[in-house]
Design a protein around this motif. Sequence first.
Motif, PDB file in Angstrom:
ATOM      1  N   TRP A  72      38.364  43.032  22.350  1.00  0.00           N
ATOM      2  CA  TRP A  72      37.828  42.698  21.036  1.00  0.00           C
ATOM      3  C   TRP A  72      36.575  41.854  21.215  1.00  0.00           C
ATOM      4  O   TRP A  72      36.643  40.715  21.636  1.00  0.00           O
ATOM      5  CB  TRP A  72      38.867  41.943  20.208  1.00  0.00           C
ATOM      6  CG  TRP A  72      38.353  41.478  18.887  1.00  0.00           C
ATOM      7  CD1 TRP A  72      37.580  42.175  18.005  1.00  0.00           C
ATOM      8  CD2 TRP A  72      38.544  40.176  18.313  1.00  0.00           C
ATOM      9  NE1 TRP A  72      37.283  41.410  16.919  1.00  0.00           N
ATOM     10  CE2 TRP A  72      37.872  40.181  17.069  1.00  0.00           C
ATOM     11  CE3 TRP A  72      39.232  39.032  18.710  1.00  0.00           C
ATOM     12  CZ2 TRP A  72      37.847  39.069  16.236  1.00  0.00           C
ATOM     13  CZ3 TRP A  72      39.217  37.933  17.877  1.00  0.00           C
ATOM     14  CH2 TRP A  72      38.532  37.958  16.651  1.00  0.00           C
ATOM     15  N   SER A  73      35.431  42.495  20.918  1.00  0.00           N
ATOM     16  CA  SER A  73      34.150  41.818  21.013  1.00  0.00           C
ATOM     17  C   SER A  73      34.053  41.099  22.356  1.00  0.00           C
ATOM     18  O   SER A  73      34.435  41.631  23.382  1.00  0.00           O
ATOM     19  CB  SER A  73      33.993  40.849  19.836  1.00  0.00           C
ATOM     20  OG  SER A  73      32.755  40.218  19.854  1.00  0.00           O
ATOM     21  N   ASN A  74      33.533  39.877  22.366  1.00  0.00           N
ATOM     22  CA  ASN A  74      33.562  39.033  23.566  1.00  0.00           C
ATOM     23  C   ASN A  74      34.539  37.887  23.388  1.00  0.00           C
ATOM     24  O   ASN A  74      34.387  36.821  23.983  1.00  0.00           O
ATOM     25  CB  ASN A  74      32.161  38.489  23.866  1.00  0.00           C
ATOM     26  CG  ASN A  74      31.222  39.565  24.361  1.00  0.00           C
ATOM     27  OD1 ASN A  74      31.632  40.439  25.127  1.00  0.00           O
ATOM     28  ND2 ASN A  74      29.979  39.522  23.919  1.00  0.00           N
ATOM     29  N   LYS A  75      35.563  38.129  22.559  1.00  0.00           N
ATOM     30  CA  LYS A  75      36.531  37.087  22.230  1.00  0.00           C
ATOM     31  C   LYS A  75      37.829  37.218  23.015  1.00  0.00           C
ATOM     32  O   LYS A  75      38.320  36.247  23.587  1.00  0.00           O
ATOM     33  CB  LYS A  75      36.840  37.146  20.723  1.00  0.00           C
ATOM     34  CG  LYS A  75      35.694  36.760  19.825  1.00  0.00           C
ATOM     35  CD  LYS A  75      35.498  35.261  19.817  1.00  0.00           C
ATOM     36  CE  LYS A  75      34.513  34.829  18.760  1.00  0.00           C
ATOM     37  NZ  LYS A  75      34.324  33.361  18.747  1.00  0.00           N
ATOM     38  N   LEU A  76      38.402  38.423  23.021  1.00  0.00           N
ATOM     39  CA  LEU A  76      39.735  38.614  23.593  1.00  0.00           C
ATOM     40  C   LEU A  76      39.653  39.495  24.835  1.00  0.00           C
ATOM     41  O   LEU A  76      39.213  40.643  24.772  1.00  0.00           O
ATOM     42  CB  LEU A  76      40.657  39.247  22.560  1.00  0.00           C
ATOM     43  CG  LEU A  76      42.126  39.402  22.970  1.00  0.00           C
ATOM     44  CD1 LEU A  76      42.769  38.035  23.222  1.00  0.00           C
ATOM     45  CD2 LEU A  76      42.895  40.172  21.909  1.00  0.00           C
ATOM     46  N   GLN A  77      40.099  38.947  25.963  1.00  0.00           N
ATOM     47  CA  GLN A  77      40.031  39.644  27.252  1.00  0.00           C
ATOM     48  C   GLN A  77      41.430  39.751  27.849  1.00  0.00           C
ATOM     49  O   GLN A  77      42.154  38.758  27.922  1.00  0.00           O
ATOM     50  CB  GLN A  77      39.116  38.883  28.217  1.00  0.00           C
ATOM     51  CG  GLN A  77      38.920  39.553  29.562  1.00  0.00           C
ATOM     52  CD  GLN A  77      38.132  38.671  30.529  1.00  0.00           C
ATOM     53  OE1 GLN A  77      38.424  37.493  30.692  1.00  0.00           O
ATOM     54  NE2 GLN A  77      37.115  39.247  31.150  1.00  0.00           N
ATOM     55  N   LEU A  78      41.795  40.957  28.259  1.00  0.00           N
ATOM     56  CA  LEU A  78      43.044  41.186  28.973  1.00  0.00           C
ATOM     57  C   LEU A  78      42.746  41.353  30.453  1.00  0.00           C
ATOM     58  O   LEU A  78      41.732  41.949  30.829  1.00  0.00           O
ATOM     59  CB  LEU A  78      43.759  42.430  28.438  1.00  0.00           C
ATOM     60  CG  LEU A  78      44.093  42.454  26.953  1.00  0.00           C
ATOM     61  CD1 LEU A  78      44.847  43.728  26.607  1.00  0.00           C
ATOM     62  CD2 LEU A  78      44.914  41.221  26.552  1.00  0.00           C
ATOM     63  N   ALA A  79      43.644  40.825  31.309  1.00  0.00           N
ATOM     64  CA  ALA A  79      43.413  40.876  32.752  1.00  0.00           C
ATOM     65  C   ALA A  79      44.718  41.164  33.487  1.00  0.00           C
ATOM     66  O   ALA A  79      45.801  40.767  33.046  1.00  0.00           O
ATOM     67  CB  ALA A  79      42.816  39.551  33.241  1.00  0.00           C
ATOM     68  N   ALA A  80      44.605  41.861  34.611  1.00  0.00           N
ATOM     69  CA  ALA A  80      45.768  42.166  35.455  1.00  0.00           C
ATOM     70  C   ALA A  80      45.349  42.044  36.914  1.00  0.00           C
ATOM     71  O   ALA A  80      44.211  42.369  37.283  1.00  0.00           O
ATOM     72  CB  ALA A  80      46.289  43.571  35.172  1.00  0.00           C
ATOM     73  N   ARG A  81      46.296  41.573  37.757  1.00  0.00           N
ATOM     74  CA  ARG A  81      45.962  41.354  39.172  1.00  0.00           C
ATOM     75  C   ARG A  81      47.155  41.653  40.076  1.00  0.00           C
ATOM     76  O   ARG A  81      48.297  41.307  39.755  1.00  0.00           O
ATOM     77  CB  ARG A  81      45.521  39.896  39.374  1.00  0.00           C
ATOM     78  CG  ARG A  81      45.103  39.573  40.800  1.00  0.00           C
ATOM     79  CD  ARG A  81      44.478  38.192  40.884  1.00  0.00           C
ATOM     80  NE  ARG A  81      45.441  37.114  40.669  1.00  0.00           N
ATOM     81  CZ  ARG A  81      45.106  35.836  40.488  1.00  0.00           C
ATOM     82  NH1 ARG A  81      43.827  35.494  40.460  1.00  0.00           N
ATOM     83  NH2 ARG A  81      46.040  34.915  40.321  1.00  0.00           N
ATOM     84  N   TYR A  82      46.865  42.309  41.195  1.00  0.00           N
ATOM     85  CA  TYR A  82      47.826  42.511  42.283  1.00  0.00           C
ATOM     86  C   TYR A  82      47.364  41.640  43.444  1.00  0.00           C
ATOM     87  O   TYR A  82      46.210  41.712  43.872  1.00  0.00           O
ATOM     88  CB  TYR A  82      47.851  43.982  42.703  1.00  0.00           C
ATOM     89  CG  TYR A  82      48.738  44.275  43.895  1.00  0.00           C
ATOM     90  CD1 TYR A  82      50.095  44.547  43.733  1.00  0.00           C
ATOM     91  CD2 TYR A  82      48.215  44.275  45.194  1.00  0.00           C
ATOM     92  CE1 TYR A  82      50.904  44.818  44.833  1.00  0.00           C
ATOM     93  CE2 TYR A  82      49.018  44.539  46.295  1.00  0.00           C
ATOM     94  CZ  TYR A  82      50.359  44.811  46.104  1.00  0.00           C
ATOM     95  OH  TYR A  82      51.165  45.077  47.195  1.00  0.00           O
ATOM     96  N   ASP A  83      48.272  40.818  43.975  1.00  0.00           N
ATOM     97  CA  ASP A  83      47.901  39.790  44.955  1.00  0.00           C
ATOM     98  C   ASP A  83      48.995  39.718  46.019  1.00  0.00           C
ATOM     99  O   ASP A  83      50.127  39.338  45.728  1.00  0.00           O
ATOM    100  CB  ASP A  83      47.741  38.458  44.201  1.00  0.00           C
ATOM    101  CG  ASP A  83      47.737  37.234  45.107  1.00  0.00           C
ATOM    102  OD1 ASP A  83      47.452  37.375  46.308  1.00  0.00           O
ATOM    103  OD2 ASP A  83      48.013  36.135  44.587  1.00  0.00           O
ATOM    104  N   THR A  84      48.664  40.071  47.261  1.00  0.00           N
ATOM    105  CA  THR A  84      49.668  40.073  48.325  1.00  0.00           C
ATOM    106  C   THR A  84      49.140  39.311  49.544  1.00  0.00           C
ATOM    107  O   THR A  84      47.944  39.371  49.865  1.00  0.00           O
ATOM    108  CB  THR A  84      50.048  41.513  48.727  1.00  0.00           C
ATOM    109  OG1 THR A  84      51.086  41.479  49.711  1.00  0.00           O
ATOM    110  CG2 THR A  84      48.863  42.290  49.251  1.00  0.00           C
TER     111      THR A  84
END
Length: 385
Positions: free
Chosen positions: A316-328
Amino acid sequence: MKINYLKYLFILALVFPAFVSKAQQNDDLLNVLVKKNVISEQEADSLRSDEAIKAQKKKDQDVANQHSITIGTRALQISGLLQTEYEGFEQSTKTNTFLLHRARLDVKGNISDDWSYEVYTEFAGVTPKLLDAYTTYKITDYLKVTAGQFKVPFSYESLVSDADLEFIDRTQVVNALSGRSTDVIGNQNGRDIGGELTGSFAKLNDHYLFDYYFAVVNGAGYDVTTDNNNHKDIAGRLAIHPIQNLTIAADFYHGIDLFTVAAGTAKANTYNLRNRQGIDGRYVWKKLSLTAEYDKGTDAHLNRNGWYGQAAYFVWSNKLQLAARYDTFDPTQTITTDRTTDYTGGVNYFFNKWAKFTVDYIDAREQTATQIKNNLFEAQLQLTF
């Protein structure tokens, strides 16, 4: 009089969309309205004057709300970072808590076109810590010389500003191999004292193709008065930008440092080999960012490695950011049951360019058959100024 008000409202309704674009377009539209006798030249001039006043007020307000304060002609810039965090642990033996994650004050500037400096202090914790304290002399874009205390040029994620991280915490491998929270030399916030050469070269269109960094440091960490041995450590990084917004880099660190290893036959508090190598890449396309990094290291007789991949997208615009990460991360390659893998999902909400609220949930998995209930919920409110 009512007719005049309606006319002005009608004119403003026509002109308003243009005001959000270029000023030339605004002027062109007013000229067309004058030619068609919709408004007079005097009325057009009045509208231009009103809009110019509004634009100047907005410009003045933007200057007043800048991210830093400039004092005098030699640019003393003062900024800071505040992060308040909440940690909720799945493990019953750990206490859920609020904490002051970071409270920092940054003072920097350019005393001339060639000379710049920065002094960056951390106030969170028991005692204040000096993070950065260095001066840089710019000979050309191809060669800059830095001396003092600064970030060691190893690992993309370690070099990212704490305010610009897409997650609350850094990854396991970066914390373990870049002088951070779980490194054998202790948490040095990725910093050390020494000298560094940096520069950019081979300009391609509107950006440089290469950036390089080469540093010679004590290896004893930051905020210390003296080195703990006569050996000096070296680190280097080369980044390539084949196209705009794409960075691919390789780096290394070679040192002999004083530390204790937790397993094996190496003696405690002795001078041991501490080497690292890594590669990383980052690409930003519109609202999407992709990042990946692989690092490996040798601490005395122990070999360690790990990698992570992450993606973030503004939904949503530059307001709402979703993030996902795989870290091993594998802390001891000779042991086949100690690798840990974290799956992290995050949400960032940007109130504006200074305030951000982040929520992360970490699903932690162990290589052993018996899983530890150590998942973690984190929330953080960040304010930069």
